[in-house]
Design a protein around this motif. Structure first.
Motif, PDB file in Angstrom:
ATOM      1  N   GLU A 179       1.783  -4.396 -61.062  1.00 56.40           N
ATOM      2  CA  GLU A 179       2.103  -5.794 -60.785  1.00 56.40           C
ATOM      3  C   GLU A 179       3.583  -6.097 -60.985  1.00 56.40           C
ATOM      4  OE1 GLU A 179      -0.399  -8.266 -63.039  1.00 56.40           O
ATOM      5  OE2 GLU A 179      -2.267  -7.620 -62.064  1.00 56.40           O
ATOM      6  N   GLU A 180       4.228  -5.391 -61.932  1.00 56.72           N
ATOM      7  CA  GLU A 180       5.632  -5.690 -62.181  1.00 56.72           C
ATOM      8  C   GLU A 180       6.563  -5.032 -61.175  1.00 56.72           C
ATOM      9  OE1 GLU A 180       4.279  -2.213 -64.703  1.00 56.72           O
ATOM     10  OE2 GLU A 180       3.592  -4.267 -64.269  1.00 56.72           O
ATOM     11  N   GLY A 181       6.022  -4.242 -60.249  1.00 56.06           N
ATOM     12  CA  GLY A 181       6.850  -3.577 -59.259  1.00 56.06           C
ATOM     13  C   GLY A 181       7.263  -4.503 -58.128  1.00 56.06           C
ATOM     14  N   GLU A 182       8.039  -3.955 -57.208  1.00 60.25           N
ATOM     15  CA  GLU A 182       8.496  -4.732 -56.070  1.00 60.25           C
ATOM     16  C   GLU A 182       7.349  -4.983 -55.096  1.00 60.25           C
ATOM     17  OE1 GLU A 182      11.806  -2.896 -54.242  1.00 60.25           O
ATOM     18  OE2 GLU A 182      12.871  -2.514 -56.126  1.00 60.25           O
ATOM     19  N   ASP A 183       7.487  -6.063 -54.339  1.00 68.04           N
ATOM     20  CA  ASP A 183       6.426  -6.428 -53.400  1.00 68.04           C
ATOM     21  C   ASP A 183       6.242  -5.369 -52.323  1.00 68.04           C
ATOM     22  OD1 ASP A 183       6.037  -8.733 -54.803  1.00 68.04           O
ATOM     23  OD2 ASP A 183       7.273  -9.984 -53.485  1.00 68.04           O
ATOM     24  N   GLY A 184       7.353  -4.840 -51.796  1.00 69.02           N
ATOM     25  CA  GLY A 184       7.246  -3.835 -50.762  1.00 69.02           C
ATOM     26  C   GLY A 184       6.564  -2.577 -51.247  1.00 69.02           C
ATOM     27  N   VAL A 185       6.849  -2.176 -52.464  1.00 67.34           N
ATOM     28  CA  VAL A 185       6.213  -0.977 -53.024  1.00 67.34           C
ATOM     29  C   VAL A 185       4.740  -1.219 -53.248  1.00 67.34           C
ATOM     30  CG1 VAL A 185       6.231   0.629 -54.952  1.00 67.34           C
ATOM     31  CG2 VAL A 185       8.390  -0.225 -54.034  1.00 67.34           C
ATOM     32  N   ARG A 186       4.404  -2.411 -53.770  1.00 66.06           N
ATOM     33  CA  ARG A 186       2.987  -2.722 -54.012  1.00 66.06           C
ATOM     34  C   ARG A 186       2.195  -2.714 -52.697  1.00 66.06           C
ATOM     35  NH1 ARG A 186       4.765  -6.950 -57.368  1.00 66.06           N
ATOM     36  NH2 ARG A 186       3.955  -8.466 -55.857  1.00 66.06           N
ATOM     37  N   LYS A 187       2.779  -3.274 -51.664  1.00 67.32           N
ATOM     38  CA  LYS A 187       2.082  -3.269 -50.377  1.00 67.32           C
ATOM     39  C   LYS A 187       1.920  -1.852 -49.840  1.00 67.32           C
ATOM     40  CE  LYS A 187       3.404  -7.892 -48.808  1.00 67.32           C
ATOM     41  NZ  LYS A 187       4.115  -8.669 -47.762  1.00 67.32           N
ATOM     42  N   ALA A 188       2.982  -1.043 -49.990  1.00 69.77           N
ATOM     43  CA  ALA A 188       2.884   0.338 -49.510  1.00 69.77           C
ATOM     44  C   ALA A 188       1.798   1.107 -50.247  1.00 69.77           C
ATOM     45  CB  ALA A 188       4.232   1.038 -49.659  1.00 69.77           C
ATOM     46  N   VAL A 189       1.720   0.905 -51.562  1.00 66.77           N
ATOM     47  CA  VAL A 189       0.678   1.576 -52.339  1.00 66.77           C
ATOM     48  C   VAL A 189      -0.700   1.057 -51.944  1.00 66.77           C
ATOM     49  CG1 VAL A 189      -0.234   1.914 -54.660  1.00 66.77           C
ATOM     50  CG2 VAL A 189       2.226   2.091 -54.247  1.00 66.77           C
ATOM     51  N   GLY A 190      -0.834  -0.251 -51.747  1.00 65.46           N
ATOM     52  CA  GLY A 190      -2.129  -0.813 -51.364  1.00 65.46           C
ATOM     53  C   GLY A 190      -2.598  -0.349 -49.998  1.00 65.46           C
ATOM     54  N   TYR A 191      -1.638  -0.122 -49.072  1.00 61.58           N
ATOM     55  CA  TYR A 191      -1.998   0.302 -47.726  1.00 61.58           C
ATOM     56  C   TYR A 191      -2.072   1.817 -47.591  1.00 61.58           C
ATOM     57  CZ  TYR A 191      -1.733  -4.327 -45.641  1.00 61.58           C
ATOM     58  OH  TYR A 191      -1.978  -5.627 -45.301  1.00 61.58           O
ATOM     59  N   LEU A 192      -1.814   2.548 -48.672  1.00 64.68           N
ATOM     60  CA  LEU A 192      -1.860   4.006 -48.602  1.00 64.68           C
ATOM     61  C   LEU A 192      -3.216   4.526 -48.133  1.00 64.68           C
ATOM     62  CD1 LEU A 192      -0.805   6.859 -49.082  1.00 64.68           C
ATOM     63  CD2 LEU A 192      -1.355   6.580 -51.517  1.00 64.68           C
ATOM     64  N   PRO A 193      -4.362   4.119 -48.730  1.00 62.84           N
ATOM     65  CA  PRO A 193      -5.648   4.651 -48.229  1.00 62.84           C
ATOM     66  C   PRO A 193      -5.928   4.260 -46.787  1.00 62.84           C
ATOM     67  CG  PRO A 193      -5.999   2.907 -49.841  1.00 62.84           C
ATOM     68  CD  PRO A 193      -4.549   3.235 -49.889  1.00 62.84           C
ATOM     69  N   ARG A 194      -5.449   3.108 -46.347  1.00 64.52           N
ATOM     70  CA  ARG A 194      -5.656   2.717 -44.952  1.00 64.52           C
ATOM     71  C   ARG A 194      -4.873   3.646 -44.022  1.00 64.52           C
ATOM     72  NH1 ARG A 194      -5.580  -3.941 -45.012  1.00 64.52           N
ATOM     73  NH2 ARG A 194      -6.573  -4.200 -47.048  1.00 64.52           N
ATOM     74  N   TYR A 195      -3.656   3.953 -44.422  1.00 71.43           N
ATOM     75  CA  TYR A 195      -2.847   4.861 -43.610  1.00 71.43           C
ATOM     76  C   TYR A 195      -3.508   6.235 -43.521  1.00 71.43           C
ATOM     77  CZ  TYR A 195       1.133   7.710 -42.139  1.00 71.43           C
ATOM     78  OH  TYR A 195       1.955   8.588 -41.468  1.00 71.43           O
TER      79      TYR A 195
END
Length: 1277
Positions: free
Chosen positions: A265-281
């Protein structure tokens, strides 16, 4: 680094280097390096030429002396040499000495006083990465474990070694780890933010070499936000690779432990989104092959497990959405749902997250919904995963009621879903449904749906072995769980027949299941005792025991159970306790009957107990008690048995089985005769002989008496020769008695018929006595004839030369041939006076023919003659059985009558047709009869027989036996079958099969076109794609072209029917060839296997090749014939023109964009086809839109009050259709709109109706009506 290691590196790195500036010394020093750099700097300042490379000693020194490198830059500054002068020689060295120069470059970048911005440049850095990649490739090549080890690989390696330095393979293993370690240290310090290309190359290199510490350093630097996407893109191929390699495991572990934590949660928004979309990718990039897809799903779930709850829920929603997308996504979704269940349902028992609205419940419903997917592969995978999901949920303690609710789709429960999938047209789906039944049997509940039971029973006779195995396991699991009467009946109808299956493993499994589920249950009654308060027999024995005994002696199942018991007995799997249990059941039944104070003469043992004991006693003779047999033989064979039989039939309905029990008891005695005492055996033999000689038994008992007497004589005799002599003695004695009885009977009947006109009429009382006496003498004669038939089979050496003429007299009585008047029996017809004697005489004569070839040669033509002209179904059936036996003994003698024998396949009696079909099928399987001539064509109508049983047998014959035994027969005889089924003899090439001696050539013709199309479809399903292609060409060349050439006339009904059938066959879906037709045929191959994948690829390539040839055949062969045929039919005003256009539309609908090219020879036909296709598609769209509106957006039917907008929807569709048709008409008329009708100049024609009087006939109309034949059925249009 110590000195020893330094020496090794120096030796390995400098063994084959030839540099123009190399020093004589093999080892460098700092002053030498400084001197060389200064010289290179001066040379670069004075000349614009390319800078030469550093010498190998200098490079080696810089790569192996970290302390010296730290003092290099201050001394360079003191010498007036700029740090930037290091780049040109280093860049040149990266080409000359890749790996040592790369290590030296990294040492310089990591030096404490290094001017990082000055030394770092994208191009040298890319060269550095390329050098590391090449070194890694050389190291992998030099490693024997990485190669195949074959001779070809070794030869290539030796050839490469001739052209490459010998030291390179030695330097790579020592310098490469050092280079990767230095690269990891430098990755976090390099200014990669300003050079995205260099960053991407670094990430790609690290991912390729599985250098995860380098990736970790990149992500840990200040520019990790920009590198996140690069890392995901670079690692995806390794994560989704289809091999279980260490690199894949390391990549997944890196994503889970290093990458996913960046999305905190304390990370950057772009990194959080990239991590969240990793399984979708990863899901989007997942491969298609089964094994690779499974590994990808495993990796995705590992990543999802490491995500937070919010990200997990988001991905679950993505999976649910993906399950409604394309087929590839739906297939991956059902795999992901199963793998994610342990993640989504982390609690156990009642706390399991299956509440309404939870993602766990939504995902499970996705799995259940995909069980009805439109794609067969998705359905099969969903059913398979649903079975595993039920296991997971059961282990977590989910209640049965909750599971039943989860497995429900709308109003359709689990039972209905499984029933539909068990009858699916895809083999993989049927197999998966049967596996799901095995897993979900606890959810089905009682009572088990009868339609589901029937579906499982039908699957036991599926053409595919794997499905039969799955069905066997499924229905057995249902029987094991719910031993109800309906389940038991279906199990016994489906499983025991598999004992004659062509697959040995299925036979063994059938025997083991019968032993477990039937015989072992009966064995439980071995030690039971009768309680004092027991009243009913069902209360004494375990539940279902008596029902099992009653069911196994059913007429259709009994032969299979006999074979099972015989096989188990030979394998010594029948336990002696089984015989003891059956004896105990019979004894307890008798005791309970006596306890109820009922007369013992009315008692019968439980149905099936004596029958099963007679089957198992031969394998456990010592377990059968002689006192038990003797006691019950006295009960069943008392002196007043006739009166007893009459009384029993009036008192107890089940006492009709007393004769069956006697036969089974005699069979048991025969089986254990070798274990009986000598004196009781002799007494019993004398009793049996006396009973046989009286000729007053039921016919069903005669064979048992003869067999038992034969075995007892063998037991009584001391030697085998003495036993045979004893058997021959009493056999001749009985035959003489039978000759006397039959001769006397024939004389009485002849005298009665001859003197009937001159006898004074008898009174009613005298007439009744005479009729009773005649009936008794007829019965005695019938039993005598039947007994001789049994004797001749038991003792083939017996002499029946006095008996055969009497049989001849009976079977030829009543014939129209002239006979001597003084011949006994020559003037009467036994067929009318004594039909039973007439039939038994034929049967006994057939048995005599089986043991005497001379008699057979004389009488077989008479059998065939009677088979053709007899109006008695029973006699035709019996003669057919005899002819099947003759085929085994005298094949050459009977084979010439096969065309007459096969006429019984169209017999009016269903029993005769079924018996003929079964017997001929057995002969075909044993190669006594060959699939040649008219035999195959005459079997075809059985596929559409009125009897469902015959249709089922025919389907099994053509799909199972024929496909394996004669796979090309359907292809070779297909065209001829069309002519035969239509009774068409117009084409000379196919009239030979019709030119036979049959007086009824239309006997095997099928009047209904729908039935004929069913036959054609059944044959087409047995053909390979290349045979379908050849059949299509033969239809065009031998039927369509024959019509065009005048060889086949369409003016008669037969020719028209053949042509219409041919066009409908060409248009049917079974004839269409798709690229995936070959892979569909191999859909039961196990997924994931290397051989299966290679076979599937080869079949797919074969399918594409066949499709291309089919297109070529359509353009070059079929279309020209169709064009010529259309012109011919139009010239004759034939109604088949519409059928031809429909056939062309079906053939060309897959080539809509190429119609102009294909039909270039006939522009008018091209336009007409385009118009027909547009009209067809418009009508199809209209129906679809109306159906969708009726169903509503959620799939529910609209109420009448809400159906008013349907008119608007239909109007829109009509408008669209009109516009489409109008555009086509414009194209047909070359963009000239069609004028309205009222503006056209129409000539006035005088109607014939105005001049026709009331009694006049219209010759043209009447002639056209006369030409219509009544051959076509009501479904022709």
């Amino acid at each position: 680094m110590d000195a020893d290691e330094m020496d090794i590196d120096l030796d390995g790195a400098g063994a084959d280097i030839d540099s123009p500036l190399s020093a004589p010394s093999a080892s460098g020093s700092l002053p030498a390096v400084l001197s060389e750099l200064a010289a290179l700097h001066r040379r670069a300042s004075s000349s614009s030429a390319t800078s030469p490379s550093l010498s190998l000693p200098s490079i080696t020194y810089l790569s192996s002396a970290p302390a010296a490198v730290a003092s290099l830059f201050p001394r360079l500054a003191a010498a007036g040499v700029p740090a930037s002068s290091l780049l040109p020689p280093l860049e040149a060295a990266l080409s000359a000495h890749p790996l040592p120069a790369a290590v030296a470059y990294l040492r310089l970048l990591l030096a404490p006083a290094s001017p990082l911005l000055t030394l770092f440049s994208p191009l040298p850095f890319l060269s550095l990465l390329l050098a590391i990649r090449k070194a890694a490739a050389a190291a992998a090549y030099a490693n024997p474990s990485s190669g195949s080890g074959g001779g070809r690989g070794n030869k290539r390696k030796r050839n490469n070694q001739r052209h490459q330095p010998a030291a390179a393979p030695q330097a790579a293993p020592s310098l490469l780890p050092r280079a990767l370690s230095l690269l990891a240290d430098a990755a976090g310090r390099l200014p990669l933010r300003a050079h995205p290309d260099a960053r991407r190359s670094l990430v790609d290199t690290a991912a390729e070499l599985a250098a995860f510490d380098v990736l970790a350093a990149v992500l840990g630097s200040d520019n990790h936000a920009e590198a996140v996407q690069d890392v995901v893109r670079a690692l995806a191929p390794a994560v989704l690779s289809g091999s279980k390699s260490a690199a894949r495991v390391g990549a997944v572990q890196f994503l889970v432990t290093k990458f996913v934590p960046l999305g905190a949660e304390e990370g950057e928004d772009g990194v959080r989104k990239a991590v969240g979309y990793l399984p979708r990718y990863l899901a989007v990039k997942a491969p298609d092959k089964a094994e690779s897809r499974a590994l990808a799903v495993e990796a995705i779930v590992e990543v999802v497990r490491a995500l937070g709850s919010q990200e997990r829920d988001g991905f679950a929603g993505y999976v649910v959405a993906m399950s409604k997308g394309k087929a590839k996504g739906r297939l991956l979704a059902v795999d992901l749902v199963l793998a994610m269940l342990p993640v989504l349902l982390q609690s156990h028992g009642d706390d399991c997250d299956l509440e309404e609205g939870s993602w766990g419940l939504k995902c499970l419903r996705v799995l259940v919904e995909r069980c009805s997917d439109i794609v067969g592969g998705v359905r099969a995978r969903a059913l398979t995963n649903a079975a595993q999901a039920l296991v997971v949920l059961s282990e977590r303690g989910v209640e049965v009621d909750q599971l039943q609710e989860v497995m429900r789709i709308g109003d359709m429960g689990l039972g209905e879903l499984l029933r539909q999938r068990c009858t699916d047209d895809k083999a993989a789906v049927r197999k998966a449904a049967l596996v799901l039944i095995t897993k979900a049997i606890g959810l089905i509940g009682r009572p088990v749906d009868e339609s589901l039971l029937c579906a499982m029973g039908a699957a036991c006779s599926d053409p595919l072995v794997s499905i039969r195995k799955a069905a066997l396991a499924a229905i057995s699991e249902v029987f094991r769980k719910f031993p109800d009467e309906k389940v038991m009946k279906e199990w016994l109808q489906a499983v025991p027949p598999l004992v004659i299956d062509s697959e040995t493993s299925i036979q063994e499994e059938c025997e083991n299941l019968f032993l477990e589920l039937v015989l072992n249950r009966i064995c439980q009654a071995a030690n039971l005792n009768l309680d004092d308060d027991s009243i009913k027999l069902e209360e004494v024995f375990p539940e279902g025991t008596l029902d099992l005994l009653k069911s196994i002696c059913d007429g259709e199942v009994a032969p299979c159970i006999k074979k099972i018991c015989a096989s188990l007995g030979k394998k010594k799997k029948l336990k002696p306790v089984l015989a003891s249990s059956l004896q105990n059941i019979i004894t307890i039944s008798e005791s309970l009957w006596l306890r109820s104070c009922k007369p013992i003469e009315n008692w019968t043992a439980p149905i099936g107990s004596w029958w099963l004991l007679s089957e198992v006693s031969s394998f456990a003779p010592k377990s059968v008690n002689w006192k038990f047999l003797s006691h019950h033989w006295k009960l069943l064979d008392n002196d007043g048995q006739d009166d007893r039989g009459k009384a029993c039939s009036q008192v107890e309905p089940n006492s009709a089985f007393w004769a069956v029990n006697r036969v089974s008891l005699l069979q048991t005695i025969s089986n254990v005769s070798m274990e009986l005492p000598v004196e009781p055996a002799a007494e019993l033999a004398h009793s049996l002989l006396t009973r046989i000689e009286n000729f007053d038994m039921n016919l069903s008992e005669v064979d048992a008496h003869v067999k038992s007497l034969k075995n007892l004589c063998k037991r009584k005799a001391k030697t085998a020769k003495e036993g045979d002599a004893l058997i021959l003695k009493w056999a001749q004695q009985l035959i003489r008695s039978a000759v006397d009885i039959l001769d006397q009977y024939i004389k009485e009947i002849s005298e009665s018929a001859r003197g009937h006109s001159f006898v004074t009429p008898l009174s009613s009382k005298s007439r009744g006595k005479k009729q009773t006496s005649a009936s008794k003498s007829t019965s005695e004669a019938v039993i005598a004839v039947f007994t001789v038939g049994s004797l001749i089979l038991a003792c083939p050496t017996a002499n029946v030369k006095d008996f055969t003429p009497l049989l001849h007299t009976i079977i030829t009585s009543g014939n129209s041939e002239p006979r001597p008047k003084n011949l006994v029996g020559g003037t009467i017809s036994f067929k009318e006076l004594a039909p039973s004697l007439y039939i038994q005489s034929w049967d006994t004569l057939a048995k005599i023919c089986l043991v005497d070839d001379k008699v057979a040669k004389r009488y077989i033509p008479i059998f065939v003659q009677e088979l053709e002209r007899s109006d008695m179904a029973t006699l035709r059936n019996n003669i057919m059985v005899a002819m099947a036996d003759f085929y085994v003994c005298y094949t050459a003698m009977v084979d010439c009558y096969i065309s007459k024998i096969t006429k019984l396949l169209r017999d009016p009696c269903e029993v005769v047709r079924r018996q003929t079909f079964i017997l001929l099928s057995k002969l075909l399987q044993r190669d006594y009869v060959k699939w040649r001539g008219v035999l195959f064509l005459r079997f075809l109508p059985c596929l559409v027989d009125e009897s469902e049983k015959i249709r089922h047998l025919a389907d099994y014959l053509f799909s199972n036996i024929l496909k394996a035994k004669a796979p090309l027969l359907a292809y070779n005889s297909f065209i001829e079958a069309i002519y035969v089924l239509n009774d068409c003899t117009g084409h000379g090439a196919h009239s030979e099969s019709q030119r036979s001696s049959d007086r009824r050539p239309a006997l095997f013709a099928i009047r209904s076109r729908s039935k004929r199309m069913h036959i054609y479809a059944s044959l087409l399903k047995q053909m390979a794609p290349e045979h379908l292609l050849a059949t299509s060409a033969k239809l065009c060349a031998e039927i369509l072209a024959a019509v065009c050439d005048g060889l086949l006339s369409v003016d008669d009904a037969g020719g028209r029917a053949v042509l219409q059938d041919a066009m409908q066959i060409l248009a049917c879906k079974e004839m269409r060839i798709h690229p995936n037709i070959c892979t569909d045929n191999s859909e039961m191959d196990e997924e994931g296997g290397e051989g299966g994948g290679t076979a599937s690829a080869l079949l797919a390539a074969k399918g594409r090749a066949v499709t291309q040839v089919a297109k070529k055949n359509l353009i070059q062969v079929a279309v020209p014939i169709f064009i010529e045929l259309k012109r011919l039919l139009e010239s004759k005003n034939s109604p088949l023109t519409g059928c031809l256009m429909e056939c062309l539309r079906a053939l060309l609908k897959d080539y809509k964009n190429e119609i102009e090219e294909i039909l270039v020879a006939d522009k008018q036909l091209q336009r007409e086809l385009l118009y027909d296709m547009q009209k067809y598609e418009a009508g199809k769209g209209k129906d679809k839109a109306a159906a969708e509106f009726e169903a509503g957006p959620s799939g529910t039917t609209r109420s009448p009050a809400r159906q008013t907008p349907a008119g608007a929807a239909a109007a829109n569709v009509d408008a669209s259709a009109r516009a489409t048709v109008r555009s086509v008409l414009k194209e047909v008329n070359r963009n000239t709109p069609t004028p309205p009708l009222h503006s056209m100049s129409v000539p006035k024609v005088k109607s014939i109706l105005d001049t026709a009087g009331p009694g006049s006939r219209l010759p043209g109309v009447l002639e056209s009506v006369r030409r219509l034949q009544s051959f076509e059925s009501d479904d022709e249009n």
